[in-house]
Design a protein around this motif. Structure first.
Motif, PDB file in Angstrom:
ATOM      1  N   VAL A 162       0.809  -1.222   0.000  1.00  0.00           N
ATOM      2  CA  VAL A 162       0.000   0.000   0.000  1.00  0.00           C
ATOM      3  C   VAL A 162       0.839   1.268   0.000  1.00  0.00           C
ATOM      4  O   VAL A 162       0.433   2.281  -0.584  1.00  0.00           O
ATOM      5  N   ALA A 163       2.016   1.261   0.645  1.00  0.00           N
ATOM      6  CA  ALA A 163       2.775   2.500   0.801  1.00  0.00           C
ATOM      7  C   ALA A 163       3.162   3.156  -0.527  1.00  0.00           C
ATOM      8  O   ALA A 163       3.094   4.382  -0.649  1.00  0.00           O
ATOM      9  N   PRO A 164       3.598   2.400  -1.553  1.00  0.00           N
ATOM     10  CA  PRO A 164       3.878   3.080  -2.829  1.00  0.00           C
ATOM     11  C   PRO A 164       2.647   3.791  -3.404  1.00  0.00           C
ATOM     12  O   PRO A 164       2.756   4.875  -3.970  1.00  0.00           O
ATOM     13  N   ILE A 165       1.474   3.158  -3.236  1.00  0.00           N
ATOM     14  CA  ILE A 165       0.235   3.797  -3.699  1.00  0.00           C
ATOM     15  C   ILE A 165      -0.029   5.058  -2.887  1.00  0.00           C
ATOM     16  O   ILE A 165      -0.446   6.091  -3.418  1.00  0.00           O
ATOM     17  N   ALA A 166       0.238   4.986  -1.585  1.00  0.00           N
ATOM     18  CA  ALA A 166       0.059   6.163  -0.725  1.00  0.00           C
ATOM     19  C   ALA A 166       0.958   7.303  -1.179  1.00  0.00           C
ATOM     20  O   ALA A 166       0.557   8.472  -1.152  1.00  0.00           O
ATOM     21  N   GLY A 167       2.186   6.969  -1.595  1.00  0.00           N
ATOM     22  CA  GLY A 167       3.087   8.003  -2.073  1.00  0.00           C
ATOM     23  C   GLY A 167       2.570   8.678  -3.333  1.00  0.00           C
ATOM     24  O   GLY A 167       2.655   9.903  -3.487  1.00  0.00           O
ATOM     25  N   ARG A 188      -1.340  15.625   3.573  1.00  0.00           N
ATOM     26  CA  ARG A 188      -2.165  15.737   4.783  1.00  0.00           C
ATOM     27  C   ARG A 188      -3.342  14.769   4.817  1.00  0.00           C
ATOM     28  O   ARG A 188      -3.505  14.029   5.797  1.00  0.00           O
ATOM     29  N   PRO A 189      -4.196  14.700   3.797  1.00  0.00           N
ATOM     30  CA  PRO A 189      -5.345  13.788   3.900  1.00  0.00           C
ATOM     31  C   PRO A 189      -4.941  12.321   3.935  1.00  0.00           C
ATOM     32  O   PRO A 189      -5.605  11.513   4.592  1.00  0.00           O
ATOM     33  N   VAL A 190      -3.846  11.973   3.250  1.00  0.00           N
ATOM     34  CA  VAL A 190      -3.412  10.576   3.244  1.00  0.00           C
ATOM     35  C   VAL A 190      -2.876  10.183   4.621  1.00  0.00           C
ATOM     36  O   VAL A 190      -3.201   9.115   5.163  1.00  0.00           O
ATOM     37  N   VAL A 191      -2.040  11.038   5.212  1.00  0.00           N
ATOM     38  CA  VAL A 191      -1.502  10.769   6.551  1.00  0.00           C
ATOM     39  C   VAL A 191      -2.629  10.668   7.566  1.00  0.00           C
ATOM     40  O   VAL A 191      -2.670   9.756   8.400  1.00  0.00           O
ATOM     41  N   ALA A 192      -3.553  11.622   7.535  1.00  0.00           N
ATOM     42  CA  ALA A 192      -4.648  11.617   8.510  1.00  0.00           C
ATOM     43  C   ALA A 192      -5.500  10.355   8.377  1.00  0.00           C
ATOM     44  O   ALA A 192      -5.859   9.720   9.380  1.00  0.00           O
ATOM     45  N   ALA A 193      -5.814   9.965   7.128  1.00  0.00           N
ATOM     46  CA  ALA A 193      -6.608   8.751   6.919  1.00  0.00           C
ATOM     47  C   ALA A 193      -5.878   7.533   7.467  1.00  0.00           C
ATOM     48  O   ALA A 193      -6.481   6.666   8.114  1.00  0.00           O
ATOM     49  N   GLY A 194      -4.575   7.455   7.210  1.00  0.00           N
ATOM     50  CA  GLY A 194      -3.798   6.328   7.721  1.00  0.00           C
ATOM     51  C   GLY A 194      -3.800   6.255   9.236  1.00  0.00           C
ATOM     52  O   GLY A 194      -3.947   5.168   9.816  1.00  0.00           O
ATOM     53  N   LEU A 195      -3.659   7.389   9.878  1.00  0.00           N
ATOM     54  CA  LEU A 195      -3.630   7.402  11.345  1.00  0.00           C
ATOM     55  C   LEU A 195      -4.984   6.992  11.931  1.00  0.00           C
ATOM     56  O   LEU A 195      -5.040   6.228  12.912  1.00  0.00           O
ATOM     57  N   PHE A 196      -6.049   7.467  11.356  1.00  0.00           N
ATOM     58  CA  PHE A 196      -7.365   7.086  11.883  1.00  0.00           C
ATOM     59  C   PHE A 196      -7.656   5.601  11.641  1.00  0.00           C
ATOM     60  O   PHE A 196      -8.279   4.935  12.484  1.00  0.00           O
ATOM     61  N   LEU A 219      -0.384   3.886   4.887  1.00  0.00           N
ATOM     62  CA  LEU A 219      -0.774   5.220   4.426  1.00  0.00           C
ATOM     63  C   LEU A 219      -0.010   6.321   5.154  1.00  0.00           C
ATOM     64  O   LEU A 219       0.093   7.437   4.646  1.00  0.00           O
ATOM     65  N   PHE A 220       0.525   6.019   6.329  1.00  0.00           N
ATOM     66  CA  PHE A 220       1.239   7.041   7.101  1.00  0.00           C
ATOM     67  C   PHE A 220       2.665   7.259   6.628  1.00  0.00           C
ATOM     68  O   PHE A 220       3.103   8.393   6.440  1.00  0.00           O
ATOM     69  N   PHE A 221       3.427   6.185   6.429  1.00  0.00           N
ATOM     70  CA  PHE A 221       4.880   6.308   6.323  1.00  0.00           C
ATOM     71  C   PHE A 221       5.344   7.184   5.166  1.00  0.00           C
ATOM     72  O   PHE A 221       6.148   8.094   5.338  1.00  0.00           O
ATOM     73  N   ALA A 222       4.876   6.916   3.961  1.00  0.00           N
ATOM     74  CA  ALA A 222       5.407   7.652   2.805  1.00  0.00           C
ATOM     75  C   ALA A 222       5.025   9.135   2.829  1.00  0.00           C
ATOM     76  O   ALA A 222       5.905   9.997   2.728  1.00  0.00           O
ATOM     77  N   PRO A 223       3.749   9.481   2.968  1.00  0.00           N
ATOM     78  CA  PRO A 223       3.407  10.898   2.962  1.00  0.00           C
ATOM     79  C   PRO A 223       4.011  11.659   4.147  1.00  0.00           C
ATOM     80  O   PRO A 223       4.305  12.844   4.021  1.00  0.00           O
ATOM     81  N   ALA A 224       4.208  10.987   5.281  1.00  0.00           N
ATOM     82  CA  ALA A 224       4.810  11.662   6.423  1.00  0.00           C
ATOM     83  C   ALA A 224       6.232  12.102   6.087  1.00  0.00           C
ATOM     84  O   ALA A 224       6.644  13.234   6.383  1.00  0.00           O
ATOM     85  N   SER A 225       7.001  11.219   5.474  1.00  0.00           N
ATOM     86  CA  SER A 225       8.358  11.582   5.062  1.00  0.00           C
ATOM     87  C   SER A 225       8.325  12.723   4.048  1.00  0.00           C
ATOM     88  O   SER A 225       9.147  13.643   4.100  1.00  0.00           O
TER      89      SER A 225
END
Length: 478
Positions: free
Chosen positions: A316-321, A330-338, A373-379
Motif C-alpha cells: 500500500v505504501a507506494p500507492i500512498a506516495g 495531509r489527507p493521506v496521513v490523517a486517513a492512515g492514522l485514523f 498510508l502514514f509512512f510515505a506521505p509523512a516523510s
C-alpha cells in the motif's frame, strides 16, 4: 553555501541503497526482543543485562540522530552516510562474535551510534536524487521498507533464532552492509547543508537532554518510575531540552532552528509522528507477546500471522506516495492514522485468551493499511516543509522524535499493562493488554487530529530539478 551535488547515479540506485540501509537500522530496534532467552542461555547475565541489549541500541540511536544529521550537513552527507554504515556493519559483526553479555551490550551501543549517523541521511540523499514530481512514490517505497522493518523485527529475530542461531540476527547485516558500502561510494551524489560551523553547545544540550529522557523512559518500567536514576534522567533531560530550545532561539547558527516549528506543516507532522510511534511501538511490543505467550504460537508462526499488518506497507505504501503527489500528504496521513487507531481499538475488543485468528484478522488488515498510508506521505511532508539545505537536520529531528515516541510508547504501555494485568495467566495478560491497546488507539487518533491541523497545500508542487528540491508544501513559511 548552496548544496553541492555531483551526480553519479540515478534515482533508482539512491532508492535501493537508502531503503536497504534504512531497513537495517530500523530492524535492529526490535529484532533482539524474541532472541533474549537464547542469548541468556548462551552468554548468561540477568534480566537487567538482557534488557540492556535492547536499550543500549535505543539510547545511542535516539540520542545521536540530530548530531549525525548535523555532521552530514557540515562534512558531506554521502561521506557521513558511508561512515555510519561502516560503523554499523562492523558493530553488527562484533555483536555476532560477542563472547559475553557485556561485550554484546557494548557492540549494540556502537551499532546504535552508526545507525544514528546513517538513518537521517537516507532521506536527504534520496530527496537529492529523485525529481520533485516522483518523490511521493520514492518516499512510499522507502517508507514501506522501513515500516516493514519496524513491524517485522520480532518475526525476523524469532525466525533466525528458532531455525539457525541468535548470532544470525547480527550476521544478517554484514553482507548487506558490505554490499552497500561500494554502491554508496559509486552511486550516491554528494551534498552539503548550509556550511555553517557545528553547533557545539546545541549538540551537547540536545544529546544530553535526549539521553536523560530516553534513559528514563526505557528504564522506568523496569526500575520503577520513582527510582532515583529514572527521575533524575527524566527531570534533567527535560531541563536540558528546555535549555536547548531557549538557546536555539538565540543562537546564530543553531543545530535545529526553532523557526522551523513556525511552519504549521513541520510542527504538525512532527507531532503526528511522535504520537504515531508512541501508539504503534507500544502495541507491537504487547501484541507480539500476546500471540506467543497467550495464544501459543512460535515466534515464526506469530510473525506470519501478523503479516496482514506488518506486510501491508509493501503493498500500500507506494500507492500512498502516489496519492500524496496528487492530493497532498495531509489527507493521506490523517486517513492512515485514523485507520491505525481503528485497527488497534478493534483488536482491544476481540482479544481474548483463546481468540481465533479469524477474529483478529480484520484488525490486522485495517492497522496494516493505516500504517502504510502514514509512512510515505509523512516523510514527504517533513522533507518538503523546509529548505533544501535544512533537510538533513529536519530528517534527524523527525527521526529523533519518532524514537522518543517509540520509547515512550513501550514505557506507557508496559505501565498500563502492569497496573491492570500481568503474565500469570492468559486472562491476566489480556486484562492488562486491552486497556493498553485502547490507550494506543486513542494516542494514534490524536496523531490523526494533529495531521488534520497541517495547513492544506495551496499550490502545485514545483517541478524542481533534483539538485534543488524545493520547499513546497503546504505553507512552509520560508
Amino acid at each position: 553555501m548552496s548544496q553541492q551535488i555531483a551526480r553519479r547515479g540515478g534515482a533508482a540506485w539512491a532508492l535501493v541503497i537508502t531503503s536497504v540501509a534504512g531497513f537495517m537500522a530500523a530492524l535492529d530496534n526490535l529484532v533482539v526482543t524474541t532472541a533474549l532467552p537464547s542469548i541468556r542461555e548462551d552468554l548468561g547475565g540477568g534480566l537487567h543485562d538482557l534488557e540492556w541489549t535492547v536499550s543500549a541500541y535505543t539510547l545511542t540511536f535516539a540520542v545521536l540522530l540530530m548530531f549525525g544529521a548535523a555532521l552530514g550537513d557540515r562534512f558531506g552527507r554521502r561521506r557521513l552516510f558511508i561512515a555510519g554504515l561502516a560503523v554499523f556493519t562492523g558493530a553488527s559483526a562484533a555483536a555476532a562474535l560477542a563472547p559475553g553479555i557485556d561485550s554484546l551490550i557494548a557492540a549494540r551501543a556502537i551499532q546504535g551510534a552508526g545507525a544514528a549517523v546513517m538513518m537521517p541521511l537516507t532521506l536527504t540523499l534520496l530527496t537529492a536524487a529523485v525529481p520533485a514530481a516522483k518523490r511521493g512514490m520514492a518516499y512510499g517505497i522507502w517508507g514501506a521498507v522501513n515500516g516493514l522493518a519496524v513491524a517485522s523485527g520480532p518475526l525476523v529475530g524469532g525466525t533466525l533464532t528458532e531455525h539457525i542461531s541468535w548470532q544470525w540476527i547480527f550476521w544478517l547485516n554484514v553482507p548487506l552492509g558490505l554490499a552497500l558500502l561500494p554502491l554508496a561510494r559509486l552511486r550516491l551524489a554528494e551534498s552539503h547543508g548550509t556550511g555553517a560551523p557545528l553547533d557545539i553547545p546545541g549538540t551537547l544540550l540536545a544529546s544530553s537532554g535526549l539521553f536523560g529522557i530516553v534513559y528514563g523512559l526505557v528504564r522506568g518500567p523496569v526500575d520503577g518510575w520513582t527510582g532515583s536514576m529514572v527521575l533524575t534522567g527524566l527531570f534533567a533531560g527535560s531541563a536540558l531540552l528546555t535549555g536547548f530550545v531557549l538557546y536555539s532561539t538565540r543562537a546564530a547558527n543553531p543545530m535545529l532552528p526553532m523557526r522551523l516549528f513556525r511552519s504549521g506543516a513541520f510542527a504538525g507532522i512532527n507531532a503526528a509522528s511522535l504520537l504515531m510511534f508512541l501508539g504503534m511501538f507500544g502495541s507491537i511490543f504487547l501484541l507480539s507477546q500476546y500471540m506467543q505467550g497467550v495464544l501459543g504460537y512460535s515466534p515464526t508462526e506469530a510473525g506470519l500471522r501478523m503479516l496482514p499488518w506488518t506486510g501491508m506497507p509493501m503493498l500500500v505504501a507506494p500507492i500512498a506516495g502516489i496519492l500524496a503527489d496528487r492530493i497532498g500528504g495531509r489527507p493521506v496521513v490523517a486517513a492512515g492514522l485514523f485507520l491505525q487507531a481503528l485497527g488497534l481499538g478493534y483488536m482491544s475488543v476481540v482479544a481474548t485468551a483463546d481468540a481465533s485468528y479469524a477474529a483478529q484478522l480484520p484488525a490486522l488488515i485495517v492497522s496494516g493499511i493505516g500504517m502504510a498510508l502514514f509512512f510515505a506521505p509523512a516523510s514527504h511532508l517533513v522533507m518538503s516543509s523546509v529548505r533544501p539545505s535544512e533537510q538533513g537536520i529536519a530528517s534527524g529531528a523527525n527521526n529523533a522524535l519518532r524514537e522518543v515516541g517509540g520509547a515512550l510508547g513501550i514505557a506507557v504501555m508496559a505501565s498500563i499493562f502492569a497496573a491492570q494485568g500481568g503474565y500469570e495467566t492468559g486472562q491476566t495478560f489480556v486484562d492488562g493488554m486491552r486497556p493498553a491497546l485502547v490507550t494506543g488507539s486513542a494516542v494514534v487518533a490524536l496523531a490523526g487530529v494533529a495531521a488534520l491541523l497541517i495547513p492544506a497545500r495551496r499550490h502545485a508542487e514545483p517541478q524542481a530539478a533534483p539538485s534543488e528540491p524545493a520547499p513546497v508544501l503546504e505553507t512552509a513559511s520560508h
